[in-house]
Design an enzyme around this catalytic site. Sequence first.
Site, PDB file in Angstrom:
ATOM      1  N   LYS A   1      -8.049  -8.112  16.207  1.00  0.00           N
ATOM      2  CA  LYS A   1      -9.620  -8.710  15.719  1.00  0.00           C
ATOM      3  C   LYS A   1      -9.358  -9.979  16.103  1.00  0.00           C
ATOM      4  O   LYS A   1      -8.345 -10.707  16.200  1.00  0.00           O
ATOM      5  CB  LYS A   1      -9.833  -8.024  14.458  1.00  0.00           C
ATOM      6  CG  LYS A   1      -8.727  -8.969  13.400  1.00  0.00           C
ATOM      7  CD  LYS A   1      -8.897  -8.546  11.947  1.00  0.00           C
ATOM      8  CE  LYS A   1      -9.702  -9.210  11.147  1.00  0.00           C
ATOM      9  NZ  LYS A   1      -9.382  -8.953   9.810  1.00  0.00           N
TER      10      LYS A   1
ATOM     11  N   CYS B   1      -3.103  -1.935   9.230  1.00  0.00           N
ATOM     12  CA  CYS B   1      -3.642  -1.049   7.809  1.00  0.00           C
ATOM     13  C   CYS B   1      -4.485   0.171   7.997  1.00  0.00           C
ATOM     14  O   CYS B   1      -3.884   1.047   7.784  1.00  0.00           O
ATOM     15  CB  CYS B   1      -4.143  -2.220   7.114  1.00  0.00           C
ATOM     16  SG  CYS B   1      -3.269  -3.839   6.796  1.00  0.00           S
TER      17      CYS B   1
ATOM     18  N   THR C   1       0.817  -1.116   0.036  1.00  0.00           N
ATOM     19  CA  THR C   1       0.010  -0.082  -0.088  1.00  0.00           C
ATOM     20  C   THR C   1       0.896   1.293   0.114  1.00  0.00           C
ATOM     21  O   THR C   1       1.515   1.325   0.844  1.00  0.00           O
ATOM     22  CB  THR C   1      -0.860   0.102   1.274  1.00  0.00           C
ATOM     23  OG1 THR C   1      -1.722  -1.184   1.181  1.00  0.00           O
ATOM     24  CG2 THR C   1      -1.718   1.362   1.307  1.00  0.00           C
TER      25      THR C   1
ATOM     26  N   LEU D   1     -20.265  -1.986  10.198  1.00  0.00           N
ATOM     27  CA  LEU D   1     -21.243  -1.039  10.951  1.00  0.00           C
ATOM     28  C   LEU D   1     -21.473  -1.608  12.521  1.00  0.00           C
ATOM     29  O   LEU D   1     -22.483  -1.283  12.905  1.00  0.00           O
ATOM     30  CB  LEU D   1     -22.796  -0.637  10.254  1.00  0.00           C
ATOM     31  CG  LEU D   1     -22.624   0.137   9.090  1.00  0.00           C
ATOM     32  CD1 LEU D   1     -23.927   0.289   8.495  1.00  0.00           C
ATOM     33  CD2 LEU D   1     -22.076   1.375   9.360  1.00  0.00           C
TER      34      LEU D   1
ATOM     35  N   GLU E   1      -3.511  -5.113  -3.035  1.00  0.00           N
ATOM     36  CA  GLU E   1      -4.040  -6.201  -2.054  1.00  0.00           C
ATOM     37  C   GLU E   1      -5.178  -5.695  -1.115  1.00  0.00           C
ATOM     38  O   GLU E   1      -5.097  -4.819  -0.735  1.00  0.00           O
ATOM     39  CB  GLU E   1      -2.898  -7.012  -1.361  1.00  0.00           C
ATOM     40  CG  GLU E   1      -3.135  -8.013  -0.520  1.00  0.00           C
ATOM     41  CD  GLU E   1      -3.641  -9.070  -1.295  1.00  0.00           C
ATOM     42  OE1 GLU E   1      -3.091  -9.560  -2.569  1.00  0.00           O
ATOM     43  OE2 GLU E   1      -4.713  -9.499  -1.063  1.00  0.00           O
TER      44      GLU E   1
ATOM     45  N   ALA F   1     -20.635  -1.255  16.058  1.00  0.00           N
ATOM     46  CA  ALA F   1     -19.944   0.109  16.743  1.00  0.00           C
ATOM     47  C   ALA F   1     -19.403  -0.773  17.851  1.00  0.00           C
ATOM     48  O   ALA F   1     -19.546  -1.861  18.170  1.00  0.00           O
ATOM     49  CB  ALA F   1     -21.212   0.696  17.322  1.00  0.00           C
ATOM     50  N   GLY F   2     -18.506  -0.298  18.476  1.00  0.00           N
ATOM     51  CA  GLY F   2     -17.557  -0.629  19.848  1.00  0.00           C
ATOM     52  C   GLY F   2     -16.380   0.060  19.973  1.00  0.00           C
ATOM     53  O   GLY F   2     -16.479   1.220  19.833  1.00  0.00           O
TER      54      GLY F   2
HETATM   55  C1  UGA Z   1      -8.013  -4.310   6.367  1.00  0.00           C
HETATM   56  C2  UGA Z   1      -9.240  -4.244   5.273  1.00  0.00           C
HETATM   57  O1  UGA Z   1     -10.477  -4.748   5.637  1.00  0.00           O
HETATM   58  C3  UGA Z   1      -8.531  -5.093   3.987  1.00  0.00           C
HETATM   59  O2  UGA Z   1      -9.364  -5.021   2.913  1.00  0.00           O
HETATM   60  C4  UGA Z   1      -7.112  -4.572   3.477  1.00  0.00           C
HETATM   61  O3  UGA Z   1      -6.763  -5.435   2.555  1.00  0.00           O
HETATM   62  C5  UGA Z   1      -6.257  -4.615   4.743  1.00  0.00           C
HETATM   63  O4  UGA Z   1      -6.669  -3.945   5.868  1.00  0.00           O
HETATM   64  C6  UGA Z   1      -4.837  -4.003   4.461  1.00  0.00           C
HETATM   65  O5  UGA Z   1      -4.620  -2.854   3.963  1.00  0.00           O
HETATM   66  O6  UGA Z   1      -3.948  -4.797   4.034  1.00  0.00           O
HETATM   67  P1  UGA Z   1      -7.415  -5.828   8.364  1.00  0.00           P
HETATM   68  O7  UGA Z   1      -6.596  -4.799   8.795  1.00  0.00           O
HETATM   69  O8  UGA Z   1      -7.193  -7.274   8.269  1.00  0.00           O
HETATM   70  O9  UGA Z   1      -8.077  -5.739   6.683  1.00  0.00           O
HETATM   71  O10 UGA Z   1      -8.870  -5.824   9.317  1.00  0.00           O
HETATM   72  P2  UGA Z   1     -10.452  -5.412   9.082  1.00  0.00           P
HETATM   73  O11 UGA Z   1     -11.261  -6.708   9.081  1.00  0.00           O
HETATM   74  O12 UGA Z   1     -10.528  -4.239   8.163  1.00  0.00           O
HETATM   75  O13 UGA Z   1     -10.791  -4.874  10.634  1.00  0.00           O
HETATM   76  C7  UGA Z   1     -10.066  -3.511  11.017  1.00  0.00           C
HETATM   77  C8  UGA Z   1     -10.340  -3.020  12.300  1.00  0.00           C
HETATM   78  O14 UGA Z   1     -11.735  -2.696  12.453  1.00  0.00           O
HETATM   79  C9  UGA Z   1     -10.556  -4.189  13.466  1.00  0.00           C
HETATM   80  O15 UGA Z   1      -9.924  -3.852  14.578  1.00  0.00           O
HETATM   81  C10 UGA Z   1     -11.969  -4.600  13.671  1.00  0.00           C
HETATM   82  O16 UGA Z   1     -12.238  -4.797  14.893  1.00  0.00           O
HETATM   83  C11 UGA Z   1     -12.538  -3.105  13.409  1.00  0.00           C
HETATM   84  N1  UGA Z   1     -14.095  -3.393  12.903  1.00  0.00           N
HETATM   85  C12 UGA Z   1     -14.284  -3.872  11.844  1.00  0.00           C
HETATM   86  C13 UGA Z   1     -14.806  -2.525  13.783  1.00  0.00           C
HETATM   87  O17 UGA Z   1     -14.634  -1.956  14.679  1.00  0.00           O
HETATM   88  N2  UGA Z   1     -16.238  -2.710  13.449  1.00  0.00           N
HETATM   89  C14 UGA Z   1     -16.762  -3.294  12.181  1.00  0.00           C
HETATM   90  O18 UGA Z   1     -17.957  -3.299  11.886  1.00  0.00           O
HETATM   91  C15 UGA Z   1     -15.490  -3.901  11.328  1.00  0.00           C
END
Ligand code: UGA
Length: 440
Positions: A328, A265, A123, A255, A153, A257-258
């Site tokens: 996560k 990333c 990125t 969506l 990616e 919340a928390g």
């Molecule tokens: C994120 C993107 O979702 C990927 O598409 C991207 O490729 C990646 O970054 C990257 O740039 O490499 P990732 O960091 O694995 O992926 O995690 P996510 O699933 O996006 O979650 C990110 C954070 O958001 C976590 O802490 C999760 O708990 C939080 N989250 C997610 C929320 O607080 N609420 C939600 O509804 C969803």
Amino acid sequence: MTRLSVIGTGYLGVTHAACMASLGHQVIALDVDPEKIASLNDGVVPFHEPELQELLSSALASGNLEFTTDWAVVAAQADVHFLCVGTPKSKDSDAADMSQVNGAIASLAPHLTKPALIAGKSTVPVGTAARLAEYLQANSPAGAEIHLAWNPEFLREGFAVQDTLHPDRIVIGITNPEDEKALREVYDASIQEGTPFITTDYATAELVKVAANSFLATKISFINAFADLCDAAGADITQLADAIGHDTRIGRRFLNAGVGFGGGCLPKDIKALHARATELGLGEQFEFLANVGRVNQMRRELVVERAKSFTGGDLTGVRIAVLGAAFKPDSDDIRDSPALSIAQALVDAGADVVVHDPIALNVVRRVHPHLNCVDSLTDAVSGATLLIHLTEWNEYRELDPAALNSVVAGRTIIDGRNMLDRDKWINAGWAINYLGKPGS
Ligand code: UGA
């Protein structure tokens, strides 16, 4: 079958290398860290990622995958080189630290003596691909026969293998039409499944990635700002998210919340995009991303304030069990983890904090040796006055609160992920508190 290399063996690189090898490509992956390479050649994945260990072992056994530290070997063996190194936040600014990208390209270029395609997956700030293409042609023995594509990616940790083998879309930024053919061959299995394949210019490909992550981060801070509004007005953020999510223009995903987003990333990508937009004279238009980051940070502070409100304003000596350390579930990645940042703030406020996580504790012990980590969930909650749920592992969702009653010192839980079943906890005699919806 294409002969590929993967440069950089972090999350992205190891997953990409193992997945491409499993599709029948011949893959050689390089890292500058000899210890990492030795352990990967022994078949050990250095982080927790579902399905990856099995995939790596079988790819090594098939002979389709090998790991090396030798740039000359990589350049000799592969025709397409995937650049998968990290672009963390710079130490002294919000911009991306490009030293790994620049270093990898500078190390590879002198060995490129025959036609090759470099496909960037890292990125990067918009404009990087054009700069690297020029550099490669000027500094490689094969000169104009070295082509560059940008192929961002989109994999998520915890789903990295599935996202790589079955992506939502494939995006390539190219300047030479024949490079599309080479990348279509690499991704043939996904294309046969009907995955959208988008061919565009460098800048668009680079921006697609940061636009996607910024949108996701914005969605999370949007719903979290509404969570505060729900608290202030006595409304329910989960029902609100469900209701607006039925509108297909909005969608329900992301969506929840928390305590907000963390990881390697989203937090750094919104900062880097804001920094890059500012460089391009567009700081004001992208100021909202600073606010997205601020709202996200406030979630962490909110939980600490909540904890204080349950303990008469003073956390000194209060035993608190923090459930979750990874940013996560299904990951042992603790980078910018909301859970750990909250745990640390509680420690700073004088609390007696015990951290539990089903998978990530070894990483926590290494990076934060001063935190008190406990492997058994029952031991972690024993004697705790307050439980705080911060990473939504199934193990926590499935907890039987009645079974904890005899070991805890107080029956109060803050659910920082709004995921725990209210009735179950209340029926077991607990007070449950959510971020943005009525608890007990
Ligand atoms: C994120 C993107 O979702 C990927 O598409 C991207 O490729 C990646 O970054 C990257 O740039 O490499 P990732 O960091 O694995 O992926 O995690 P996510 O699933 O996006 O979650 C990110 C954070 O958001 C976590 O802490 C999760 O708990 C939080 N989250 C997610 C929320 O607080 N609420 C939600 O509804 C969803």
